[in-house]
Design an enzyme around this catalytic site. Structure first.
Site, PDB file in Angstrom:
ATOM      1  N   ARG A  72       1.622  -1.225  -0.240  1.00  0.00           N
ATOM      2  CA  ARG A  72      -0.005  -0.029  -0.070  1.00  0.00           C
ATOM      3  C   ARG A  72       1.320   0.821   0.264  1.00  0.00           C
ATOM      4  O   ARG A  72       0.638   1.989  -0.673  1.00  0.00           O
ATOM      5  CB  ARG A  72      -1.369   0.268   0.860  1.00  0.00           C
ATOM      6  CG  ARG A  72      -2.181   1.095   1.033  1.00  0.00           C
ATOM      7  CD  ARG A  72      -3.328   0.965   2.206  1.00  0.00           C
ATOM      8  NE  ARG A  72      -2.437   1.070   3.324  1.00  0.00           N
ATOM      9  CZ  ARG A  72      -3.001   1.355   4.578  1.00  0.00           C
ATOM     10  NH1 ARG A  72      -4.520   1.071   4.722  1.00  0.00           N
ATOM     11  NH2 ARG A  72      -2.833   1.340   6.073  1.00  0.00           N
ATOM     12  N   LYS A 131      -2.734   6.492   1.022  1.00  0.00           N
ATOM     13  CA  LYS A 131      -2.583   7.158   1.959  1.00  0.00           C
ATOM     14  C   LYS A 131      -1.392   8.242   2.921  1.00  0.00           C
ATOM     15  O   LYS A 131      -0.269   8.291   2.888  1.00  0.00           O
ATOM     16  CB  LYS A 131      -2.303   6.057   3.347  1.00  0.00           C
ATOM     17  CG  LYS A 131      -2.511   6.172   4.792  1.00  0.00           C
ATOM     18  CD  LYS A 131      -2.690   5.129   5.302  1.00  0.00           C
ATOM     19  CE  LYS A 131      -2.243   4.887   7.188  1.00  0.00           C
ATOM     20  NZ  LYS A 131      -3.244   5.360   8.078  1.00  0.00           N
ATOM     21  N   GLU A 173     -15.943   7.468   5.722  1.00  0.00           N
ATOM     22  CA  GLU A 173     -15.245   6.298   6.830  1.00  0.00           C
ATOM     23  C   GLU A 173     -15.025   7.412   7.969  1.00  0.00           C
ATOM     24  O   GLU A 173     -15.505   8.377   8.119  1.00  0.00           O
ATOM     25  CB  GLU A 173     -13.543   6.584   6.672  1.00  0.00           C
ATOM     26  CG  GLU A 173     -12.700   7.890   6.300  1.00  0.00           C
ATOM     27  CD  GLU A 173     -11.305   6.884   5.178  1.00  0.00           C
ATOM     28  OE1 GLU A 173     -11.001   6.115   6.046  1.00  0.00           O
ATOM     29  OE2 GLU A 173     -10.965   7.889   5.298  1.00  0.00           O
TER      30      GLU A 173
HETATM   31  N1  PMP Z   1      -9.166   5.237   7.192  1.00  0.00           N
HETATM   32  C1  PMP Z   1      -8.515   5.947   7.109  1.00  0.00           C
HETATM   33  C2  PMP Z   1      -8.498   8.002   7.650  1.00  0.00           C
HETATM   34  C3  PMP Z   1      -7.402   6.120   8.498  1.00  0.00           C
HETATM   35  O1  PMP Z   1      -5.884   6.716   8.403  1.00  0.00           O
HETATM   36  C4  PMP Z   1      -6.831   4.812   9.145  1.00  0.00           C
HETATM   37  C5  PMP Z   1      -5.693   4.501   9.137  1.00  0.00           C
HETATM   38  N2  PMP Z   1      -5.463   4.667  10.871  1.00  0.00           N
HETATM   39  C6  PMP Z   1      -8.013   3.423   8.148  1.00  0.00           C
HETATM   40  C7  PMP Z   1      -9.175   4.358   7.601  1.00  0.00           C
HETATM   41  C8  PMP Z   1      -7.726   2.038   9.066  1.00  0.00           C
HETATM   42  O2  PMP Z   1      -6.641   1.469   7.894  1.00  0.00           O
HETATM   43  P1  PMP Z   1      -6.050   0.327   8.441  1.00  0.00           P
HETATM   44  O3  PMP Z   1      -6.468  -0.976   9.011  1.00  0.00           O
HETATM   45  O4  PMP Z   1      -5.330   0.280   7.447  1.00  0.00           O
HETATM   46  O5  PMP Z   1      -5.646   1.258   9.422  1.00  0.00           O
END
Ligand code: PMP
Length: 285
Positions: A50, A149, A182
């Site tokens: 990722r 990200k 989200e």
């Molecule tokens: N959405 C956002 C905006 C995030 O920053 C994160 C991670 N902290 C997530 C969702 C969750 O992703 P992951 O399961 O890969 O940590």
């Protein structure tokens, strides 16, 4: 603490980067948050993949192969002798001039910090948490793809402030069309009519690694999974709701904007998924 910066290790006090780094000046860079469970890095390939996809999408060429990045992560964890913890892996655009152009930045910087994880208190997993809907909308995927990200979290920070000012740990963010995207640092999912429903990345969600693990576990136990366009009404009338994230793992949500979810207790399916997730991390190799 031994912090990796561009191939060298520094103590916390000596781990410094330039004030001309565009990561600092413009939030120009990408990152990952990764868990270490009993000395093993959870979903290592997925996180590295990722990171490289995020970097590629914004034209950052990471000066390490994916293999060497994995080695650097394993080495940094080993040097810190951390059995359970958290890794913050950061790639910045690097040092450039003060102008916004990334073309002045000659070499991206890679930083790896291994530290303890700030978990939500245990009782929240047993009782569940309350969340609100933030008035701050998620940046449109037309402007910035949520799968990137990036180091620029101002959009999420503003929504997080709203959560904290309302006495909540998290806030759900809607996209520009008013559909659920989200939370500020977690993905969101509901259980409704025997199915797991969660927004898709094109609704404004990060392609969460934990979300992916939960979807796979749900499918394994025969729970239908639907990537859905969800409204606030869907959240308010859900049978169950939970958040997923590297730090939070799976955390039940029991009220949303003051509306009780189900019977205001962590739901049965959520509990089942939490158990399945805990089994999964207990067997990380
Ligand atoms: N959405 C956002 C905006 C995030 O920053 C994160 C991670 N902290 C997530 C969702 C969750 O992703 P992951 O399961 O890969 O940590």
């Amino acid at each position: 603490m031994k912090i990796y910066i561009d191939g060298k290790y520094y103590s916390q006090d000596d781990a410094k980067i330039s004030v001309y780094d565009h990561g600092l000046l413009y939030g120009d860079g990408v990152f990952e948050g990764i868990r270490i469970y009993h000395g093993r890095i959870f979903m290592l390939n997925e996180h590295v993949e990722r990171l490289y996809m995020s970097a590629k999408a914004i034209l950052i060429h990471i000066p390490l192969t994916m293999d060497d990045m994995e080695k650097a992560l394993l080495e940094t964890v080993a040097r810190n002798n951390k059995k359970d913890g958290y890794i913050r892996l950061i790639v910045t655009r690097g040092v450039g001039s003060l102008g916004v152009s990334p073309m002045t930045c000659k070499k991206p910087s890679v930083i790896i910090i291994v530290d303890d994880i700030q978990l939500y208190p245990v009782e929240y997993y047993e009782r569940g948490i309350s969340i609100i809907t933030a008035s701050t909308r998620r940046i449109s995927p037309d402007s910035l793809d949520p799968r990137i990200k990036s180091l620029n979290y101002l959009n999420n920070v503003l929504a997080k402030i709203e959560a904290i000012q309302s006495g909540c740990l998290e806030a759900v963010m809607l996209n520009q069309n008013g559909y659920v995207a989200e939370c500020t640092g977690d993905n969101i999912a509901i259980i409704k009519e025997g199915a797991l429903m969660t927004p898709a990345t094109h609704h404004g969600a990060l392609s969460g690694i934990t979300r992916g693990v939960i979807i796979a576990l749900a499918e394994k136990i025969g729970l239908p999974v639907i990537e859905a366009n969800l409204t606030q009404y869907d959240l308010y009338t859900a049978d169950e709701c939970f958040l997923t994230g590297t730090g939070a793992e799976i955390i039940p949500v029991v009220t949303i904007d003051g509306r009780p979810v189900g019977n205001e207790k962590p739901g049965e399916t959520t509990r089942m998924l939490i158990d399945a997730f805990r089994k999964e991390i207990a067997t990380v190799e």
